[in-house]
Motif scaffolding. Structure first.
Motif, PDB file in Angstrom:
ATOM      1  N   LEU A  22       6.165  -4.276   1.835  1.00 31.07           N
ATOM      2  CA  LEU A  22       5.032  -3.448   2.206  1.00 31.07           C
ATOM      3  C   LEU A  22       3.771  -4.301   2.256  1.00 31.07           C
ATOM      4  O   LEU A  22       3.615  -5.237   1.466  1.00 31.07           O
ATOM      5  CB  LEU A  22       4.824  -2.313   1.200  1.00 31.07           C
ATOM      6  CG  LEU A  22       5.907  -1.242   1.091  1.00 31.07           C
ATOM      7  CD1 LEU A  22       5.555  -0.263  -0.027  1.00 31.07           C
ATOM      8  CD2 LEU A  22       6.103  -0.509   2.410  1.00 31.07           C
ATOM      9  N   GLY A  23       2.866  -3.945   3.145  1.00 27.94           N
ATOM     10  CA  GLY A  23       1.589  -4.618   3.226  1.00 27.94           C
ATOM     11  C   GLY A  23       0.480  -3.815   2.581  1.00 27.94           C
ATOM     12  O   GLY A  23       0.618  -2.601   2.354  1.00 27.94           O
ATOM     13  N   ASP A  24      -0.624  -4.488   2.291  1.00 27.52           N
ATOM     14  CA  ASP A  24      -1.756  -3.814   1.663  1.00 27.52           C
ATOM     15  C   ASP A  24      -2.236  -2.620   2.487  1.00 27.52           C
ATOM     16  O   ASP A  24      -2.558  -1.553   1.934  1.00 27.52           O
ATOM     17  CB  ASP A  24      -2.915  -4.795   1.470  1.00 27.52           C
ATOM     18  CG  ASP A  24      -2.665  -5.793   0.351  1.00 27.52           C
ATOM     19  OD1 ASP A  24      -1.558  -5.768  -0.224  1.00 27.52           O
ATOM     20  OD2 ASP A  24      -3.567  -6.597   0.066  1.00 27.52           O
ATOM     21  N   ALA A  25      -2.288  -2.778   3.798  1.00 23.05           N
ATOM     22  CA  ALA A  25      -2.806  -1.700   4.644  1.00 23.05           C
ATOM     23  C   ALA A  25      -1.908  -0.469   4.570  1.00 23.05           C
ATOM     24  O   ALA A  25      -2.405   0.672   4.523  1.00 23.05           O
ATOM     25  CB  ALA A  25      -2.927  -2.191   6.091  1.00 23.05           C
ATOM     26  N   GLN A  26      -0.572  -0.680   4.562  1.00 26.82           N
ATOM     27  CA  GLN A  26       0.354   0.455   4.451  1.00 26.82           C
ATOM     28  C   GLN A  26       0.132   1.224   3.156  1.00 26.82           C
ATOM     29  O   GLN A  26       0.075   2.460   3.146  1.00 26.82           O
ATOM     30  CB  GLN A  26       1.802  -0.040   4.466  1.00 26.82           C
ATOM     31  CG  GLN A  26       2.359  -0.456   5.802  1.00 26.82           C
ATOM     32  CD  GLN A  26       3.757  -1.024   5.637  1.00 26.82           C
ATOM     33  OE1 GLN A  26       3.921  -2.138   5.127  1.00 26.82           O
ATOM     34  NE2 GLN A  26       4.755  -0.270   6.049  1.00 26.82           N
ATOM     35  N   VAL A  27       0.012   0.501   2.054  1.00 26.42           N
ATOM     36  CA  VAL A  27      -0.115   1.158   0.761  1.00 26.42           C
ATOM     37  C   VAL A  27      -1.499   1.790   0.623  1.00 26.42           C
ATOM     38  O   VAL A  27      -1.638   2.885   0.055  1.00 26.42           O
ATOM     39  CB  VAL A  27       0.169   0.161  -0.377  1.00 26.42           C
ATOM     40  CG1 VAL A  27      -0.073   0.799  -1.742  1.00 26.42           C
ATOM     41  CG2 VAL A  27       1.608  -0.343  -0.270  1.00 26.42           C
ATOM     42  N   ALA A  28      -2.516   1.139   1.136  1.00 31.50           N
ATOM     43  CA  ALA A  28      -3.863   1.717   1.089  1.00 31.50           C
ATOM     44  C   ALA A  28      -3.895   3.057   1.827  1.00 31.50           C
ATOM     45  O   ALA A  28      -4.494   4.033   1.347  1.00 31.50           O
ATOM     46  CB  ALA A  28      -4.871   0.747   1.693  1.00 31.50           C
TER      47      ALA A  28
END
Length: 337
Positions: A22-28
């Motif tokens: 997962l990337g930061d943008a997905q989790v944000a």
């Protein structure tokens, strides 16, 4: 101690796998539907299960995010409901976070996803007697409450499973062990058939030391309910004793054994049938773990490149239970809470 550890509550020392990055943008973006703060950092946790686990730090709190990669995903609502039920009644478990619409079970990267509080502490390698007392007391409280839990999930590793599955590993065992296993299953069937139904309720199903978190002698939490089910309460207690009160030679440690049982019975006294079946249940749950580990090694290897648990440990425990039996059960106190 299941290889299906899903991260239903976690700590930094528990190692789990990341199979779906997962990337930061997905989790944000995922966090925007929760009242949990904005993403500060995301850490994938490497290591050994069938689900993907991440430590999530926001500007408000520390969380754990789990993606469920495979398995019986339709049963996830049972675990959510059980954790909510226990958390609402003051048990130290990590109830999943609900989003602003009151929904806990969501999807992320096309996988079922749950977000949990990150509980404090670490699992005890050599539990003190006070830790044993606290664990026994908490399990007793949990079982008193769990008898009124309305959810239902049959125990997937009970005697009927042993009866059906043990034939699959016999060809991989020495003749002596084949005979030992077959005779034990036959004995278990006869002994359980001779008794009435034991007290039922919701179980943790895998309450090993590494599924608890302690800060000193204070219990920070009971985690990993992915083996949770409904069935014989005695099954849960036997799993605990086989892990918490057993030495490397498989023999029971009387001080730890009695401390756990005494604390448990201060909350819920064992019935006459439970006491009569106690040696059988201890032996049966030891065989349950020996068999499940043998199946992973020889019949159903992990879906990913993971190292399965060594079956030898529970072969040793099972043989010790067969050879030496159980320790005498302490009497229940006159009044239980």
């Amino acid at each position: 101690m299941s290889r299906y550890n899903t991260g239903l509550g976690n700590l930094s020392e528990i190692l789990m796998a990341v199979f779906t990055p997962l990337g930061d943008a997905q989790v944000a973006t995922f966090l925007e539907s929760f009242d949990a703060g904005r993403l500060v950092s995301l850490q994938g946790v490497a290591g050994g299960t069938e689900n993907s686990t991440f430590f999530v730090t926001t500007d408000r709190r520390d969380l754990v995010l789990t993606l469920f990669e495979q398995g019986e995903q339709e049963e996830l609502p049972f675990f959510v409901d059980l954790l909510d039920y226990l958390d609402e009644r003051g048990l130290p478990v990590p109830a999943p976070l609900n989003d602003r619409d009151g929904v806990a079970l969501k999807r992320l990267a096309n996988k079922p996803a749950l977000l949990f509080p990150r509980l404090p502490g670490r699992h005890p390698e050599h539990p003190s007697l006070e830790q044993c007392r606290v664990l026994g007391d908490t399990l007793g409280r949990m079982h008193v409450l769990s008898q009124r839990f309305s959810g239902h999930r049959p125990n997937p590793r009970d005697l009927s499973w042993l009866t059906a599955m043990h034939h699959k590993v016999l060809g991989f065992l020495r003749q002596q062990d084949q005979t030992l296993m077959k005779n034990a299953v036959d004995d278990f069937e006869g002994e359980f058939a001779a008794r009435g139904e034991l007290p039922q309720g919701a179980l943790h199903g895998d309450l090993f030391r590494d599924n608890t978190l302690f800060e000193g002698d204070r219990l920070g939490g009971i985690i990993d309910f992915y083996n949770g089910c409904t069935g014989d309460l005695l099954f849960d207690l036997a799993i605990v004793i086989n892990d918490w009160a057993t030495g490397e030679d498989g023999r029971l440690d009387q001080a730890r054994h009695d401390t756990i049982i005494n604390a448990y019975q201060a909350r819920r006294a064992l019935t006459a049938d439970e006491r009569a079946l106690w040696p059988t249940m201890l032996s049966m749950t030891a065989l349950r773990y020996w068999l499940s580990r043998l199946l992973v090694v020889y019949v159903n290897p992990p879906a990913h490149d993971l190292t399965p648990h060594d079956p030898t440990q529970f072969r040793t425990i099972f043989k010790a239970r067969q050879l030496h039996g159980a320790l005498p059960l302490p009497e229940a106190p006159a009044h239980t809470a």
